[in-house]
Design an enzyme around this catalytic site. Structure first.
Site, PDB file in Angstrom:
ATOM      1  N   TYR A  32       0.825  -1.212   0.000  1.00  0.00           N
ATOM      2  CA  TYR A  32       0.000   0.000   0.000  1.00  0.00           C
ATOM      3  C   TYR A  32       0.853   1.253   0.000  1.00  0.00           C
ATOM      4  CZ  TYR A  32       0.958   1.083   4.933  1.00  0.00           C
ATOM      5  OH  TYR A  32       1.573   1.439   6.113  1.00  0.00           O
ATOM      6  N   ARG A  51       7.616   3.572  -5.305  1.00  0.00           N
ATOM      7  CA  ARG A  51       7.789   2.683  -4.148  1.00  0.00           C
ATOM      8  C   ARG A  51       6.732   1.584  -4.142  1.00  0.00           C
ATOM      9  NH1 ARG A  51       7.970   5.142   1.818  1.00  0.00           N
ATOM     10  NH2 ARG A  51       5.742   5.372   1.381  1.00  0.00           N
ATOM     11  N   ARG A  99      -8.762 -20.077  -0.795  1.00  0.00           N
ATOM     12  CA  ARG A  99      -7.728 -19.868   0.209  1.00  0.00           C
ATOM     13  C   ARG A  99      -6.663 -20.963   0.226  1.00  0.00           C
ATOM     14  NH1 ARG A  99      -6.153 -20.880   5.315  1.00  0.00           N
ATOM     15  NH2 ARG A  99      -5.221 -19.135   6.425  1.00  0.00           N
ATOM     16  N   HIS A 101      -2.086 -20.865   1.022  1.00  0.00           N
ATOM     17  CA  HIS A 101      -0.997 -19.928   1.282  1.00  0.00           C
ATOM     18  C   HIS A 101      -0.183 -19.596   0.025  1.00  0.00           C
ATOM     19  CE1 HIS A 101      -2.067 -20.863   5.349  1.00  0.00           C
ATOM     20  NE2 HIS A 101      -1.136 -20.058   5.846  1.00  0.00           N
ATOM     21  N   LYS A 146       6.471  -2.033   1.926  1.00  0.00           N
ATOM     22  CA  LYS A 146       5.304  -1.404   2.550  1.00  0.00           C
ATOM     23  C   LYS A 146       4.120  -2.362   2.437  1.00  0.00           C
ATOM     24  CE  LYS A 146       3.392   3.271   3.061  1.00  0.00           C
ATOM     25  NZ  LYS A 146       3.438   3.293   4.512  1.00  0.00           N
ATOM     26  N   GLU A 178      12.806   2.639  13.714  1.00  0.00           N
ATOM     27  CA  GLU A 178      11.916   3.694  13.195  1.00  0.00           C
ATOM     28  C   GLU A 178      10.692   3.759  14.082  1.00  0.00           C
ATOM     29  OE1 GLU A 178      10.267   2.759   9.313  1.00  0.00           O
ATOM     30  OE2 GLU A 178      10.149   0.637   9.789  1.00  0.00           O
ATOM     31  N   LEU A 202      11.316   1.208   6.755  1.00  0.00           N
ATOM     32  CA  LEU A 202      10.750   1.643   5.486  1.00  0.00           C
ATOM     33  C   LEU A 202      11.499   2.901   5.059  1.00  0.00           C
ATOM     34  CD1 LEU A 202       8.375   1.170   3.436  1.00  0.00           C
ATOM     35  CD2 LEU A 202       7.296   3.123   4.563  1.00  0.00           C
TER      36      LEU A 202
HETATM   37  N1  DCS Z   1       7.971   3.840   8.572  1.00  0.00           N
HETATM   38  C1  DCS Z   1       6.816   3.154   8.620  1.00  0.00           C
HETATM   39  C2  DCS Z   1       6.799   1.834   9.326  1.00  0.00           C
HETATM   40  C3  DCS Z   1       5.669   3.656   8.007  1.00  0.00           C
HETATM   41  O1  DCS Z   1       4.520   2.968   8.037  1.00  0.00           O
HETATM   42  C4  DCS Z   1       5.718   4.922   7.360  1.00  0.00           C
HETATM   43  C5  DCS Z   1       4.545   5.516   6.669  1.00  0.00           C
HETATM   44  C6  DCS Z   1       6.957   5.610   7.361  1.00  0.00           C
HETATM   45  C7  DCS Z   1       8.054   5.031   7.967  1.00  0.00           C
HETATM   46  C8  DCS Z   1       7.105   6.958   6.695  1.00  0.00           C
HETATM   47  O2  DCS Z   1       7.025   6.823   5.300  1.00  0.00           O
HETATM   48  P1  DCS Z   1       6.528   8.006   4.367  1.00  0.00           P
HETATM   49  O3  DCS Z   1       7.353   9.191   4.709  1.00  0.00           O
HETATM   50  O4  DCS Z   1       6.795   7.518   2.995  1.00  0.00           O
HETATM   51  O5  DCS Z   1       5.085   8.237   4.668  1.00  0.00           O
HETATM   52  N2  DCS Z   1       3.276   5.140   7.073  1.00  0.00           N
HETATM   53  C9  DCS Z   1       2.119   5.547   6.316  1.00  0.00           C
HETATM   54  C10 DCS Z   1       0.889   5.082   6.954  1.00  0.00           C
HETATM   55  O6  DCS Z   1       0.649   3.926   7.223  1.00  0.00           O
HETATM   56  N3  DCS Z   1       0.100   6.129   7.178  1.00  0.00           N
HETATM   57  O7  DCS Z   1       0.677   7.296   6.802  1.00  0.00           O
HETATM   58  C11 DCS Z   1       1.942   7.037   6.216  1.00  0.00           C
END
Ligand code: DCS
Length: 283
Positions: A32, A51, A99, A101, A146, A178, A202
């Site tokens: 996503y 991305r 379904r 895996h 992501k 993070e 990420l």
């Molecule tokens: N790290 C994680 C685990 C994230 O889920 C996100 C964004 C980021 C870093 C920051 O990435 P971006 O700068 O590209 O947004 N998460 C998205 C979400 O789930 N909601 O808003 C942004």
């Protein structure tokens, strides 16, 4: 806000039929993106689309649409929804199949869903800063993807919220990786630190924009991991994401950062980030 991009068409929300055997629904088998929209303009849209395709490729999903076509459809979605300031959420799942895996055959097409949401920028957070808490990072080892599998992030964010905090700062052992939905930065003695973009985080689009901003304002950058205790001793700490932009962290588990005030470098980075948003309008 009324319409959804569903596969290759923009339809009325009530026309979407989600299959109970969609692999996104059953396995979290998909990827996503979230794109910010400022005054009707998508911010860093090409980076987000790139991305998405990269995340999909890493889990062997072939998105049945060109990047250009997707870009065009997202643009149309923003127009038809008359979105001013808010975001687009979009996801691609491996599709719907009985379904099992293992992957379904090639005849099963990925399912694309995108919709918009109007929401204000969290200006108060930018100005006053937020509280955070350390939470053990129990996610898988491919955080560079992501993926729709967000349980590790969901549990961490819930723990943060229950402690009255805005964000969970995740750590593997002593190393800060993070946030649950953000990237984490620290500033010490005029140097900006953040975890290197490897499999443990990420590679945030906002992270990249902020690193660019740092260059522009003459703030040296070191993409180096730091520890929990180093974090508490930082002069300034902030988190970034598409929706959180540059959000200062003023305390972690009750320990104040910069005496509970937003730091000078953070303010400069926020101002530089703002100029990039303004540039969207004069295109
Ligand atoms: N790290 C994680 C685990 C994230 O889920 C996100 C964004 C980021 C870093 C920051 O990435 P971006 O700068 O590209 O947004 N998460 C998205 C979400 O789930 N909601 O808003 C942004």
């Amino acid at each position: 806000m009324g319409y959804t991009l569903w596969n290759d068409k923009i339809v009325n929300d009530n026309e979407i039929l989600i299959n109970k055997e969609d692999r996104g629904y059953q396995f979290g088998d998909g990827v996503y993106e979230v794109i910010k929209v400022y005054n009707g303009e998508m911010f860093t849209v090409d980076e987000h689309i790139d991305r998405l395709y990269l995340s999909a490729e890493k889990i062997k999903i072939t998105i049945p649409m060109t990047k250009d076509k997707l870009h065009k459809l997202l643009y149309e979605l923003v127009e038809i929804d008359q979105l001013n300031t808010g975001h687009i959420y979009f996801q691609v799942t491996r599709g719907a199949a009985p379904r099992a895996h293992n992957f379904p055959g090639d005849t099963v097409l990925p399912v694309i869903t995108a919709y918009t949401k109007e929401n204000e920028r969290p200006i108060e957070n930018f100005e006053k800063g937020v509280k955070a808490t350390f939470v053990e990072d129990i996610r898988w080892l491919r955080c560079d993807i992501k993926s729709l599998n967000l349980l590790g992030a969901v549990l961490a964010k819930q723990e943060a919220v229950e402690k009255g905090c805005y964000e969970a700062i995740l750590h593997r052992g002593d190393i800060v990786t993070e946030g649950s939905s953000t990237n984490v930065f620290g500033i010490k003695n005029g140097v900006l630190y953040t975890h290197p973009a490897n499999n443990l985080i990420l590679k945030g689009i906002t992270r990249s924009v902020v690193l660019e901003c740092a260059n522009e304002i003459g703030l040296p950058v070191k993409e180096e991991a730091f520890t929990k205790s180093a974090t508490l001793q930082m002069d300034e700490v902030f988190v970034t994401s598409t929706t959180s932009e540059v959000t200062p962290v003023i305390s972690i588990d009750g320990t104040e950062i910069n005496n509970g005030n937003v730091g000078e470098w953070t303010r400069k980075l926020q101002a530089q980030f703002e100029t990039k948003i303004k540039m969207l309008q004069v295109k």
